[in-house]
Scaffold this motif. Structure first.
Motif, PDB file in Angstrom:
ATOM      1  N   THR A 130     -21.305  11.296 -43.793  1.00 37.35           N
ATOM      2  CA  THR A 130     -21.525  11.283 -42.347  1.00 37.35           C
ATOM      3  C   THR A 130     -22.495  12.378 -41.926  1.00 37.35           C
ATOM      4  O   THR A 130     -23.393  12.157 -41.101  1.00 37.35           O
ATOM      5  N   ILE A 131     -22.337  13.569 -42.500  1.00 36.67           N
ATOM      6  CA  ILE A 131     -23.236  14.679 -42.171  1.00 36.67           C
ATOM      7  C   ILE A 131     -24.673  14.342 -42.552  1.00 36.67           C
ATOM      8  O   ILE A 131     -25.624  14.552 -41.779  1.00 36.67           O
ATOM      9  N   ILE A 132     -24.857  13.789 -43.770  1.00 36.51           N
ATOM     10  CA  ILE A 132     -26.199  13.425 -44.225  1.00 36.51           C
ATOM     11  C   ILE A 132     -26.793  12.340 -43.337  1.00 36.51           C
ATOM     12  O   ILE A 132     -27.939  12.430 -42.885  1.00 36.51           O
ATOM     13  N   LEU A 133     -26.004  11.322 -43.079  1.00 40.70           N
ATOM     14  CA  LEU A 133     -26.519  10.183 -42.336  1.00 40.70           C
ATOM     15  C   LEU A 133     -26.857  10.546 -40.900  1.00 40.70           C
ATOM     16  O   LEU A 133     -27.978  10.331 -40.428  1.00 40.70           O
ATOM     17  N   VAL A 134     -25.892  11.123 -40.191  1.00 38.49           N
ATOM     18  CA  VAL A 134     -26.123  11.462 -38.784  1.00 38.49           C
ATOM     19  C   VAL A 134     -27.148  12.586 -38.656  1.00 38.49           C
ATOM     20  O   VAL A 134     -28.067  12.511 -37.834  1.00 38.49           O
ATOM     21  N   GLY A 135     -27.012  13.615 -39.487  1.00 37.09           N
ATOM     22  CA  GLY A 135     -27.958  14.721 -39.429  1.00 37.09           C
ATOM     23  C   GLY A 135     -29.376  14.275 -39.724  1.00 37.09           C
ATOM     24  O   GLY A 135     -30.332  14.659 -39.030  1.00 37.09           O
ATOM     25  N   GLY A 136     -29.532  13.444 -40.768  1.00 39.22           N
ATOM     26  CA  GLY A 136     -30.863  12.965 -41.127  1.00 39.22           C
ATOM     27  C   GLY A 136     -31.471  12.089 -40.055  1.00 39.22           C
ATOM     28  O   GLY A 136     -32.669  12.189 -39.742  1.00 39.22           O
ATOM     29  N   LEU A 137     -30.654  11.238 -39.460  1.00 36.13           N
ATOM     30  CA  LEU A 137     -31.158  10.342 -38.423  1.00 36.13           C
ATOM     31  C   LEU A 137     -31.569  11.105 -37.171  1.00 36.13           C
ATOM     32  O   LEU A 137     -32.609  10.830 -36.569  1.00 36.13           O
ATOM     33  N   ILE A 138     -30.756  12.077 -36.761  1.00 34.40           N
ATOM     34  CA  ILE A 138     -31.092  12.872 -35.581  1.00 34.40           C
ATOM     35  C   ILE A 138     -32.352  13.709 -35.841  1.00 34.40           C
ATOM     36  O   ILE A 138     -33.236  13.823 -34.979  1.00 34.40           O
ATOM     37  N   TYR A 139     -32.440  14.271 -37.053  1.00 37.49           N
ATOM     38  CA  TYR A 139     -33.641  15.033 -37.421  1.00 37.49           C
ATOM     39  C   TYR A 139     -34.883  14.147 -37.337  1.00 37.49           C
ATOM     40  O   TYR A 139     -35.923  14.555 -36.794  1.00 37.49           O
ATOM     41  N   SER A 140     -34.783  12.917 -37.865  1.00 37.34           N
ATOM     42  CA  SER A 140     -35.917  12.005 -37.824  1.00 37.34           C
ATOM     43  C   SER A 140     -36.295  11.669 -36.388  1.00 37.34           C
ATOM     44  O   SER A 140     -37.478  11.650 -36.024  1.00 37.34           O
ATOM     45  N   ALA A 141     -35.276  11.400 -35.552  1.00 34.33           N
ATOM     46  CA  ALA A 141     -35.543  11.041 -34.160  1.00 34.33           C
ATOM     47  C   ALA A 141     -36.251  12.185 -33.423  1.00 34.33           C
ATOM     48  O   ALA A 141     -37.210  11.963 -32.681  1.00 34.33           O
ATOM     49  N   ILE A 142     -35.773  13.416 -33.628  1.00 34.97           N
ATOM     50  CA  ILE A 142     -36.399  14.574 -32.972  1.00 34.97           C
ATOM     51  C   ILE A 142     -37.828  14.762 -33.460  1.00 34.97           C
ATOM     52  O   ILE A 142     -38.745  15.052 -32.678  1.00 34.97           O
ATOM     53  N   SER A 143     -38.027  14.576 -34.773  1.00 38.66           N
ATOM     54  CA  SER A 143     -39.365  14.726 -35.343  1.00 38.66           C
ATOM     55  C   SER A 143     -40.329  13.705 -34.756  1.00 38.66           C
ATOM     56  O   SER A 143     -41.454  14.031 -34.365  1.00 38.66           O
ATOM     57  N   PHE A 144     -39.892  12.438 -34.664  1.00 36.52           N
ATOM     58  CA  PHE A 144     -40.746  11.401 -34.085  1.00 36.52           C
ATOM     59  C   PHE A 144     -41.045  11.708 -32.616  1.00 36.52           C
ATOM     60  O   PHE A 144     -42.153  11.485 -32.135  1.00 36.52           O
ATOM     61  N   LYS A 145     -40.041  12.203 -31.886  1.00 39.15           N
ATOM     62  CA  LYS A 145     -40.208  12.504 -30.471  1.00 39.15           C
ATOM     63  C   LYS A 145     -41.237  13.603 -30.267  1.00 39.15           C
ATOM     64  O   LYS A 145     -42.122  13.506 -29.400  1.00 39.15           O
ATOM     65  N   ARG A 146     -41.152  14.660 -31.066  1.00 41.37           N
ATOM     66  CA  ARG A 146     -42.077  15.785 -30.914  1.00 41.37           C
ATOM     67  C   ARG A 146     -43.512  15.376 -31.242  1.00 41.37           C
ATOM     68  O   ARG A 146     -44.459  15.850 -30.619  1.00 41.37           O
ATOM     69  N   ARG A 147     -43.661  14.513 -32.218  1.00 40.42           N
ATOM     70  CA  ARG A 147     -44.998  14.097 -32.641  1.00 40.42           C
ATOM     71  C   ARG A 147     -45.538  12.937 -31.810  1.00 40.42           C
ATOM     72  O   ARG A 147     -46.704  12.571 -31.940  1.00 40.42           O
ATOM     73  N   GLY A 148     -44.657  12.362 -30.977  1.00 39.64           N
ATOM     74  CA  GLY A 148     -45.089  11.272 -30.125  1.00 39.64           C
ATOM     75  C   GLY A 148     -45.440  10.003 -30.872  1.00 39.64           C
ATOM     76  O   GLY A 148     -46.313   9.244 -30.444  1.00 39.64           O
ATOM     77  N   ILE A 149     -44.760   9.763 -32.000  1.00 42.42           N
ATOM     78  CA  ILE A 149     -45.052   8.585 -32.816  1.00 42.42           C
ATOM     79  C   ILE A 149     -43.763   7.821 -33.104  1.00 42.42           C
ATOM     80  O   ILE A 149     -42.667   8.325 -32.901  1.00 42.42           O
ATOM     81  N   MET A 150     -43.946   6.581 -33.571  1.00 42.66           N
ATOM     82  CA  MET A 150     -42.841   5.767 -34.059  1.00 42.66           C
ATOM     83  C   MET A 150     -41.661   5.741 -33.075  1.00 42.66           C
ATOM     84  O   MET A 150     -40.521   6.063 -33.427  1.00 42.66           O
ATOM     85  N   ARG A 151     -41.929   5.309 -31.866  1.00 41.46           N
ATOM     86  CA  ARG A 151     -40.881   5.269 -30.842  1.00 41.46           C
ATOM     87  C   ARG A 151     -39.739   4.336 -31.250  1.00 41.46           C
ATOM     88  O   ARG A 151     -38.560   4.657 -31.049  1.00 41.46           O
ATOM     89  N   ASN A 152     -40.093   3.187 -31.812  1.00 39.71           N
ATOM     90  CA  ASN A 152     -39.051   2.246 -32.222  1.00 39.71           C
ATOM     91  C   ASN A 152     -38.155   2.833 -33.317  1.00 39.71           C
ATOM     92  O   ASN A 152     -36.935   2.664 -33.295  1.00 39.71           O
ATOM     93  N   ARG A 153     -38.765   3.511 -34.271  1.00 42.98           N
ATOM     94  CA  ARG A 153     -37.962   4.108 -35.338  1.00 42.98           C
ATOM     95  C   ARG A 153     -37.082   5.231 -34.782  1.00 42.98           C
ATOM     96  O   ARG A 153     -35.940   5.393 -35.205  1.00 42.98           O
ATOM     97  N   MET A 154     -37.611   6.004 -33.830  1.00 41.73           N
ATOM     98  CA  MET A 154     -36.819   7.065 -33.214  1.00 41.73           C
ATOM     99  C   MET A 154     -35.583   6.486 -32.529  1.00 41.73           C
ATOM    100  O   MET A 154     -34.460   6.959 -32.723  1.00 41.73           O
ATOM    101  N   GLN A 155     -35.787   5.438 -31.722  1.00 40.91           N
ATOM    102  CA  GLN A 155     -34.656   4.816 -31.036  1.00 40.91           C
ATOM    103  C   GLN A 155     -33.689   4.192 -32.029  1.00 40.91           C
ATOM    104  O   GLN A 155     -32.466   4.260 -31.856  1.00 40.91           O
ATOM    105  N   GLY A 156     -34.212   3.585 -33.082  1.00 37.09           N
ATOM    106  CA  GLY A 156     -33.363   3.001 -34.104  1.00 37.09           C
ATOM    107  C   GLY A 156     -32.515   4.040 -34.804  1.00 37.09           C
ATOM    108  O   GLY A 156     -31.334   3.816 -35.085  1.00 37.09           O
ATOM    109  N   CYS A 157     -33.102   5.194 -35.093  1.00 35.17           N
ATOM    110  CA  CYS A 157     -32.363   6.282 -35.742  1.00 35.17           C
ATOM    111  C   CYS A 157     -31.179   6.725 -34.881  1.00 35.17           C
ATOM    112  O   CYS A 157     -30.077   6.966 -35.396  1.00 35.17           O
ATOM    113  N   LEU A 158     -31.413   6.837 -33.581  1.00 33.65           N
ATOM    114  CA  LEU A 158     -30.335   7.263 -32.690  1.00 33.65           C
ATOM    115  C   LEU A 158     -29.225   6.212 -32.622  1.00 33.65           C
ATOM    116  O   LEU A 158     -28.035   6.553 -32.580  1.00 33.65           O
TER     117      LEU A 158
END
Length: 233
Positions: A143-171
Protein backbone atom coordinates in the motif's frame (compact mmCIF):
# COMPACT_ATOMS: atom_id res chain seq x y z
CA UNK A 1 -25.13 -10.84 1.79
CA UNK A 2 -23.77 -12.04 -1.56
CA UNK A 3 -24.58 -9.03 -3.73
CA UNK A 4 -21.44 -7.02 -2.94
CA UNK A 5 -18.98 -9.94 -3.38
CA UNK A 6 -20.77 -10.65 -6.68
CA UNK A 7 -20.35 -7.05 -7.81
CA UNK A 8 -16.67 -7.13 -6.82
CA UNK A 9 -16.18 -10.39 -8.74
CA UNK A 10 -17.80 -9.00 -11.89
CA UNK A 11 -15.81 -5.76 -11.73
CA UNK A 12 -12.50 -7.52 -11.10
CA UNK A 13 -12.85 -10.02 -13.93
CA UNK A 14 -14.14 -7.29 -16.24
CA UNK A 15 -11.04 -5.22 -15.43
CA UNK A 16 -8.84 -8.29 -15.88
CA UNK A 17 -10.18 -8.94 -19.39
CA UNK A 18 -9.90 -5.27 -20.39
CA UNK A 19 -6.28 -5.02 -19.25
CA UNK A 20 -5.50 -8.40 -20.83
CA UNK A 21 -6.69 -7.09 -24.20
CA UNK A 22 -4.47 -4.04 -23.78
CA UNK A 23 -1.55 -6.29 -22.83
CA UNK A 24 -2.01 -8.43 -25.93
CA UNK A 25 -2.22 -5.33 -28.13
CA UNK A 26 0.76 -3.60 -26.48
CA UNK A 27 2.74 -5.93 -24.23
CA UNK A 28 4.04 -4.05 -21.19
CA UNK A 29 5.24 -5.48 -17.84
CA UNK A 30 2.92 -3.19 -15.85
CA UNK A 31 -0.14 -4.28 -17.84
CA UNK A 32 0.76 -7.95 -17.46
CA UNK A 33 1.16 -7.62 -13.69
CA UNK A 34 -2.10 -5.68 -13.32
CA UNK A 35 -3.87 -8.37 -15.35
CA UNK A 36 -2.61 -10.91 -12.81
CA UNK A 37 -3.60 -8.63 -9.91
CA UNK A 38 -7.18 -8.17 -11.16
CA UNK A 39 -7.39 -11.92 -11.74
CA UNK A 40 -6.22 -12.57 -8.18
CA UNK A 41 -8.80 -10.14 -6.83
CA UNK A 42 -11.60 -11.65 -8.90
CA UNK A 43 -10.76 -15.20 -7.85
CA UNK A 44 -10.73 -14.23 -4.17
CA UNK A 45 -14.09 -12.48 -4.49
CA UNK A 46 -15.49 -15.49 -6.38
CA UNK A 47 -14.42 -17.75 -3.50
CA UNK A 48 -16.47 -15.53 -1.19
CA UNK A 49 -19.49 -15.75 -3.53
CA UNK A 50 -19.32 -19.55 -3.75
CA UNK A 51 -18.77 -19.89 -0.01
CA UNK A 52 -21.75 -17.68 0.74
CA UNK A 53 -24.10 -19.46 -1.68
CA UNK A 54 -23.24 -23.14 -1.30
CA UNK A 55 -21.17 -23.16 1.88
CA UNK A 56 -17.55 -22.66 2.84
CA UNK A 57 -14.95 -25.40 2.49
CA UNK A 58 -11.29 -25.47 3.57
CA UNK A 59 -10.26 -24.99 -0.08
CA UNK A 60 -12.41 -21.88 -0.47
CA UNK A 61 -11.14 -20.43 2.81
CA UNK A 62 -7.51 -20.98 1.83
CA UNK A 63 -8.09 -19.62 -1.68
CA UNK A 64 -9.67 -16.46 -0.35
CA UNK A 65 -7.01 -15.84 2.26
CA UNK A 66 -3.91 -16.40 0.15
CA UNK A 67 -5.22 -14.40 -2.81
CA UNK A 68 -7.47 -11.70 -1.36
CA UNK A 69 -5.98 -11.13 2.06
CA UNK A 70 -2.30 -11.65 1.26
CA UNK A 71 -1.23 -11.23 -2.36
CA UNK A 72 -3.40 -8.79 -4.32
CA UNK A 73 -1.99 -5.50 -2.99
CA UNK A 74 1.56 -6.71 -3.57
CA UNK A 75 0.89 -7.38 -7.25
CA UNK A 76 -0.86 -4.03 -7.72
CA UNK A 77 2.21 -2.36 -6.20
CA UNK A 78 4.53 -4.34 -8.48
CA UNK A 79 2.65 -3.04 -11.51
CA UNK A 80 3.15 0.52 -10.27
CA UNK A 81 6.88 -0.05 -9.74
CA UNK A 82 7.23 -1.00 -13.41
CA UNK A 83 6.10 2.56 -14.21
CA UNK A 84 8.38 4.25 -11.69
CA UNK A 85 11.67 2.33 -11.77
CA UNK A 86 14.09 0.75 -14.22
CA UNK A 87 12.82 -2.59 -15.44
CA UNK A 88 15.87 -4.61 -14.39
CA UNK A 89 15.45 -3.45 -10.79
CA UNK A 90 11.75 -4.24 -10.74
CA UNK A 91 12.39 -7.65 -12.29
CA UNK A 92 14.40 -8.49 -9.17
CA UNK A 93 11.57 -7.29 -6.94
CA UNK A 94 9.18 -9.42 -9.01
CA UNK A 95 11.39 -12.43 -8.31
CA UNK A 96 11.24 -11.71 -4.59
CA UNK A 97 7.45 -11.34 -4.78
CA UNK A 98 7.17 -14.73 -6.47
CA UNK A 99 9.19 -16.27 -3.64
CA UNK A 100 6.95 -14.57 -1.04
CA UNK A 101 3.88 -15.78 -2.94
CA UNK A 102 5.15 -19.35 -2.77
CA UNK A 103 5.84 -18.92 0.95
CA UNK A 104 2.33 -17.56 1.53
CA UNK A 105 0.82 -20.47 -0.40
CA UNK A 106 2.83 -22.94 1.68
CA UNK A 107 1.83 -21.34 5.00
CA UNK A 108 -1.84 -21.16 4.05
CA UNK A 109 -1.92 -24.76 2.81
CA UNK A 110 -0.50 -25.93 6.14
CA UNK A 111 -2.82 -23.78 8.29
CA UNK A 112 -5.48 -25.61 10.25
CA UNK A 113 -9.17 -24.88 9.79
CA UNK A 114 -11.07 -24.31 13.02
CA UNK A 115 -14.55 -25.61 13.77
CA UNK A 116 -17.62 -23.82 12.47
CA UNK A 117 -16.26 -23.01 9.03
CA UNK A 118 -19.82 -22.98 7.65
CA UNK A 119 -20.56 -19.85 9.71
CA UNK A 120 -17.10 -18.32 10.16
CA UNK A 121 -16.06 -18.73 6.51
CA UNK A 122 -12.45 -17.87 5.73
CA UNK A 123 -12.03 -16.49 9.24
CA UNK A 124 -12.00 -20.10 10.46
CA UNK A 125 -8.49 -20.33 9.02
CA UNK A 126 -6.07 -20.50 11.97
CA UNK A 127 -3.28 -18.12 11.04
CA UNK A 128 0.18 -18.76 12.41
CA UNK A 129 2.30 -15.80 13.59
CA UNK A 130 4.44 -16.19 10.46
CA UNK A 131 1.45 -16.05 8.14
CA UNK A 132 -0.02 -13.07 9.99
CA UNK A 133 3.30 -11.21 9.78
CA UNK A 134 3.68 -11.98 6.09
CA UNK A 135 0.14 -10.77 5.35
CA UNK A 136 0.64 -7.52 7.25
CA UNK A 137 4.04 -6.96 5.62
CA UNK A 138 2.81 -7.47 2.06
CA UNK A 139 -0.29 -5.33 2.54
CA UNK A 140 1.38 -2.46 4.39
CA UNK A 141 4.49 -2.26 2.20
CA UNK A 142 2.43 -2.77 -0.96
CA UNK A 143 0.00 0.00 0.00
CA UNK A 144 2.82 2.41 0.86
CA UNK A 145 4.58 1.71 -2.46
CA UNK A 146 1.44 1.92 -4.52
CA UNK A 147 -0.15 5.00 -2.97
CA UNK A 148 3.15 6.78 -2.40
CA UNK A 149 4.35 6.11 -5.94
CA UNK A 150 1.08 7.19 -7.49
CA UNK A 151 0.89 10.43 -5.50
CA UNK A 152 4.54 11.17 -6.31
CA UNK A 153 3.82 10.64 -10.02
CA UNK A 154 0.73 12.85 -9.89
CA UNK A 155 2.63 15.69 -8.17
CA UNK A 156 5.50 15.35 -10.64
CA UNK A 157 3.16 15.55 -13.64
CA UNK A 158 1.36 18.53 -12.09
CA UNK A 159 4.56 20.50 -11.51
CA UNK A 160 5.82 19.84 -15.02
CA UNK A 161 2.45 20.60 -16.57
CA UNK A 162 2.40 17.36 -18.56
CA UNK A 163 0.41 14.14 -18.80
CA UNK A 164 -2.78 15.46 -17.22
CA UNK A 165 -4.65 12.23 -17.90
CA UNK A 166 -1.96 10.12 -16.27
CA UNK A 167 -1.88 12.48 -13.27
CA UNK A 168 -5.64 12.15 -12.76
CA UNK A 169 -5.43 8.40 -13.29
CA UNK A 170 -2.71 8.08 -10.65
CA UNK A 171 -4.88 9.87 -8.11
CA UNK A 172 -7.87 7.62 -8.90
CA UNK A 173 -5.75 4.49 -8.50
CA UNK A 174 -4.41 5.79 -5.18
CA UNK A 175 -7.96 6.47 -3.95
CA UNK A 176 -9.04 3.00 -5.04
CA UNK A 177 -6.13 1.35 -3.25
CA UNK A 178 -6.97 3.19 -0.04
CA UNK A 179 -10.60 2.06 -0.42
CA UNK A 180 -9.52 -1.58 -0.74
CA UNK A 181 -7.21 -1.21 2.26
CA UNK A 182 -10.02 0.35 4.31
CA UNK A 183 -12.15 -2.71 3.57
CA UNK A 184 -9.54 -4.93 5.17
CA UNK A 185 -9.36 -2.63 8.17
CA UNK A 186 -13.13 -2.72 8.64
CA UNK A 187 -13.03 -6.51 8.53
CA UNK A 188 -10.38 -6.65 11.23
CA UNK A 189 -12.53 -4.32 13.34
CA UNK A 190 -15.46 -6.70 13.00
CA UNK A 191 -17.44 -4.97 10.24
CA UNK A 192 -17.23 -7.77 7.66
CA UNK A 193 -20.40 -6.67 5.87
CA UNK A 194 -18.62 -3.50 4.65
CA UNK A 195 -15.63 -5.33 3.18
CA UNK A 196 -16.96 -5.77 -0.33
CA UNK A 197 -18.64 -2.37 -0.45
CA UNK A 198 -15.20 -0.81 0.03
CA UNK A 199 -13.57 -3.32 -2.29
CA UNK A 200 -16.14 -2.85 -5.07
CA UNK A 201 -15.67 0.91 -4.90
CA UNK A 202 -11.90 0.46 -4.78
CA UNK A 203 -11.67 -1.84 -7.79
CA UNK A 204 -13.92 0.51 -9.79
CA UNK A 205 -11.69 3.48 -8.93
CA UNK A 206 -8.52 1.55 -9.75
CA UNK A 207 -9.85 0.53 -13.16
CA UNK A 208 -11.13 4.05 -13.87
CA UNK A 209 -7.66 5.35 -13.01
CA UNK A 210 -5.96 2.75 -15.18
CA UNK A 211 -8.24 3.65 -18.09
CA UNK A 212 -7.47 7.34 -17.58
CA UNK A 213 -3.72 6.73 -17.69
CA UNK A 214 -4.07 5.03 -21.06
CA UNK A 215 -5.71 8.03 -22.72
CA UNK A 216 -3.34 10.26 -24.71
CA UNK A 217 -3.18 13.90 -23.71
CA UNK A 218 -4.13 16.52 -26.28
CA UNK A 219 -0.98 18.23 -27.40
CA UNK A 220 -0.90 21.86 -28.56
CA UNK A 221 -0.63 22.30 -32.30
CA UNK A 222 2.91 22.84 -33.47
CA UNK A 223 3.79 26.04 -35.25
CA UNK A 224 4.40 25.55 -38.98
CA UNK A 225 8.03 25.34 -40.00
CA UNK A 226 9.03 28.42 -41.99
CA UNK A 227 9.82 27.85 -45.64
CA UNK A 228 13.47 27.18 -46.20
CA UNK A 229 14.11 26.20 -42.60
CA UNK A 230 16.63 23.41 -42.22
CA UNK A 231 15.39 20.32 -40.35
CA UNK A 232 17.75 18.25 -38.30
CA UNK A 233 18.28 14.78 -39.69
Amino acid sequence: MVIFPLIATSLAFGCCLAVLRATIARPKPANLVWTIAFGIFGTAALAEVIGTIIGWTPLLARTYYVLGATLVVGYLALGELYLLMRREWVDRIAGALIVLSALALSLVSKASIGPGIEEAGWQALERSPGLTLLTILMNSVGTIILVGGLIYSAISFKRRGIMRNRMQGCLLIAAGTLSVASGGTLTRLGSHQYLYIAMSLGIALIFAGYTKTQKPDTLPARSPIPAGAVRDA
